[in-house]
Design an enzyme around this catalytic site. Sequence first.
Site, PDB file in Angstrom:
ATOM      1  N   HIS A 276       0.909  -1.170   0.103  1.00 41.51           N
ATOM      2  CA  HIS A 276      -0.005  -0.082  -0.036  1.00 41.51           C
ATOM      3  C   HIS A 276       0.958   1.310  -0.018  1.00 41.51           C
ATOM      4  O   HIS A 276       0.589   2.298  -0.731  1.00 41.51           O
ATOM      5  CB  HIS A 276      -0.964   0.113   1.196  1.00 41.51           C
ATOM      6  CG  HIS A 276      -1.650   1.237   1.412  1.00 41.51           C
ATOM      7  ND1 HIS A 276      -2.902   1.476   1.182  1.00 41.51           N
ATOM      8  CD2 HIS A 276      -1.090   2.273   2.150  1.00 41.51           C
ATOM      9  CE1 HIS A 276      -3.224   2.788   1.388  1.00 41.51           C
ATOM     10  NE2 HIS A 276      -2.153   3.273   2.250  1.00 41.51           N
ATOM     11  N   GLU A 277       1.825   1.179   0.743  1.00 38.57           N
ATOM     12  CA  GLU A 277       2.974   2.414   0.872  1.00 38.57           C
ATOM     13  C   GLU A 277       3.654   2.397  -0.279  1.00 38.57           C
ATOM     14  O   GLU A 277       3.835   3.490  -0.737  1.00 38.57           O
ATOM     15  CB  GLU A 277       3.810   2.306   2.282  1.00 38.57           C
ATOM     16  CG  GLU A 277       3.087   2.017   3.466  1.00 38.57           C
ATOM     17  CD  GLU A 277       2.108   3.638   3.779  1.00 38.57           C
ATOM     18  OE1 GLU A 277       3.010   4.605   3.125  1.00 38.57           O
ATOM     19  OE2 GLU A 277       1.258   3.279   4.439  1.00 38.57           O
ATOM     20  N   HIS A 280       1.746   4.472  -2.960  1.00 40.50           N
ATOM     21  CA  HIS A 280       1.655   5.895  -2.949  1.00 40.50           C
ATOM     22  C   HIS A 280       2.891   6.324  -3.501  1.00 40.50           C
ATOM     23  O   HIS A 280       2.705   7.455  -4.388  1.00 40.50           O
ATOM     24  CB  HIS A 280       1.696   6.447  -1.372  1.00 40.50           C
ATOM     25  CG  HIS A 280       0.500   6.149  -0.569  1.00 40.50           C
ATOM     26  ND1 HIS A 280      -0.731   6.812  -1.134  1.00 40.50           N
ATOM     27  CD2 HIS A 280       0.228   5.651   0.640  1.00 40.50           C
ATOM     28  CE1 HIS A 280      -1.324   6.785  -0.245  1.00 40.50           C
ATOM     29  NE2 HIS A 280      -1.156   5.920   0.883  1.00 40.50           N
ATOM     30  N   GLU A 354      -5.631   7.188  -0.751  1.00 41.15           N
ATOM     31  CA  GLU A 354      -5.547   6.004  -0.003  1.00 41.15           C
ATOM     32  C   GLU A 354      -6.299   4.686  -0.689  1.00 41.15           C
ATOM     33  O   GLU A 354      -5.906   3.813  -0.821  1.00 41.15           O
ATOM     34  CB  GLU A 354      -6.268   6.116   1.211  1.00 41.15           C
ATOM     35  CG  GLU A 354      -5.361   7.259   2.296  1.00 41.15           C
ATOM     36  CD  GLU A 354      -4.020   6.473   2.426  1.00 41.15           C
ATOM     37  OE1 GLU A 354      -3.922   5.468   2.688  1.00 41.15           O
ATOM     38  OE2 GLU A 354      -3.180   7.365   2.470  1.00 41.15           O
ATOM     39  N   ASP A 358      -4.645   1.375  -2.122  1.00 48.55           N
ATOM     40  CA  ASP A 358      -5.197   0.040  -1.646  1.00 48.55           C
ATOM     41  C   ASP A 358      -5.471  -0.701  -3.189  1.00 48.55           C
ATOM     42  O   ASP A 358      -5.139  -1.933  -3.277  1.00 48.55           O
ATOM     43  CB  ASP A 358      -6.519   0.426  -1.100  1.00 48.55           C
ATOM     44  CG  ASP A 358      -6.459   0.579   0.381  1.00 48.55           C
ATOM     45  OD1 ASP A 358      -5.277   0.676   0.751  1.00 48.55           O
ATOM     46  OD2 ASP A 358      -7.326   0.912   0.933  1.00 48.55           O
TER      47      ASP A 358
END
Length: 422
Positions: A276-277, A280, A354, A358
């Site tokens: 997930h990070e 980003h 976010e 995801d």
Amino acid sequence: MHTDTLLVILITIITGQFLFNTLLTYLNNRNRGASLPDSLKDIYEIQEYEKSQAYGKANAKLSMISSSLSFLITFTIIATRMFGSLDLWLGEYTDNPIWHALLFFGILGIASTIIDIPFSYYSTFVIEERYGFNRSTLKTFVTDLIKSLVVGGVIGGILLALIVKSYLVLGSHFFLIAFAIVAGFSLFMLLFYSSIIVPLFNKQTPLEDGELKNKIMGFAGQVDFPIKEIYVIDGSKRSAKANAYFTGLGKMKRIVLYDTLIDQLDSDEILAVLAHEVGHAKKRHVIQSMFLSLTQTFIIFYLLSLALEQPATSYVMGSDKPTFELGLLFFSFVLTPITEITSIVMSIFSRKNEYQADDFAKQHGLKEGLIGGLKKLTKNSLANLTPHPFVVKCSYSHPTLSQRIDHLNQNSAPSGLNSDSE
């Protein structure tokens, strides 16, 4: 603008901010105990859910008491012109404008810290202790406090001194240099915070070779995401709560895992959280957020330069003559409505990001690991599962857990989210 009018505006803003934040806390508290979505009913047993409700209410009550005291103190100081009195008193000891500003904000910072200490102590050693989170000792608490004051004082003092100096040299055009100073510092901290500041408070050790490290490095290679280092931080010395973060840019990226995260999640769940990070970064959210933040900083400094040209801003704070520190203090108060609005806009932007992050984890087969990891992190932190929708829209940088799970279980991303781009 007339001084009396500015004073009314100032008091209205301070009161409005307090009432608005009180409303948000009230709405969130009132919404506790609402029916849980089906996707969240497996997180807590009944006793655990009741415990999470009690934990949230205890924190909300403490926050209300703290914010009420802060409001009353600020209101009283402004009404009695004590800021101006402090500024005048300091003028008896130094006529150097840089030292004057440093002493002024230094005293305010120390006073604010002293007022906050009882609340911080109660939060750590009563609430966090009662609900099984606190692992800090009194020695660690005091040491952290002293280190924070020193580090914050040194860094804040240097930045303030440079900004005041630029104002003395350039006048109203100082905002250009001031922005460059803050922007450069922000970039420096993004690159070196984990290697310079964090070691002052925590011990970081390289992640040992094994299944977790192999999975992380394998995934990083698969998605062409260079990672320089993977570290484990001893977060358990203060709290049982788990966390992880990325820091750095380009080839200087560093992953930092809390030891509590490794204890609470399995390797697939940790990998999903990190994916997930990575999402980003791959979707350039970090760069976008930094650009928006710097743009906002530039506008703020420009508006500050306009405010400092108005002698009445210092008069409102209780001085008979205009000074940089009082003008800056006045501006920090009246800036609140603007920052509240921009914060809401930034939160909308952040929640969209976010969802995209995801999606990135989901596209790489990590949906179940991410859902499982998010549920465990929520459960282990006794997080609020039913925040009020209005509070979410105003102040939540992340979608709620139920929103994230519903989104992950959809066949495609919502309209407006480009889930294929990297």
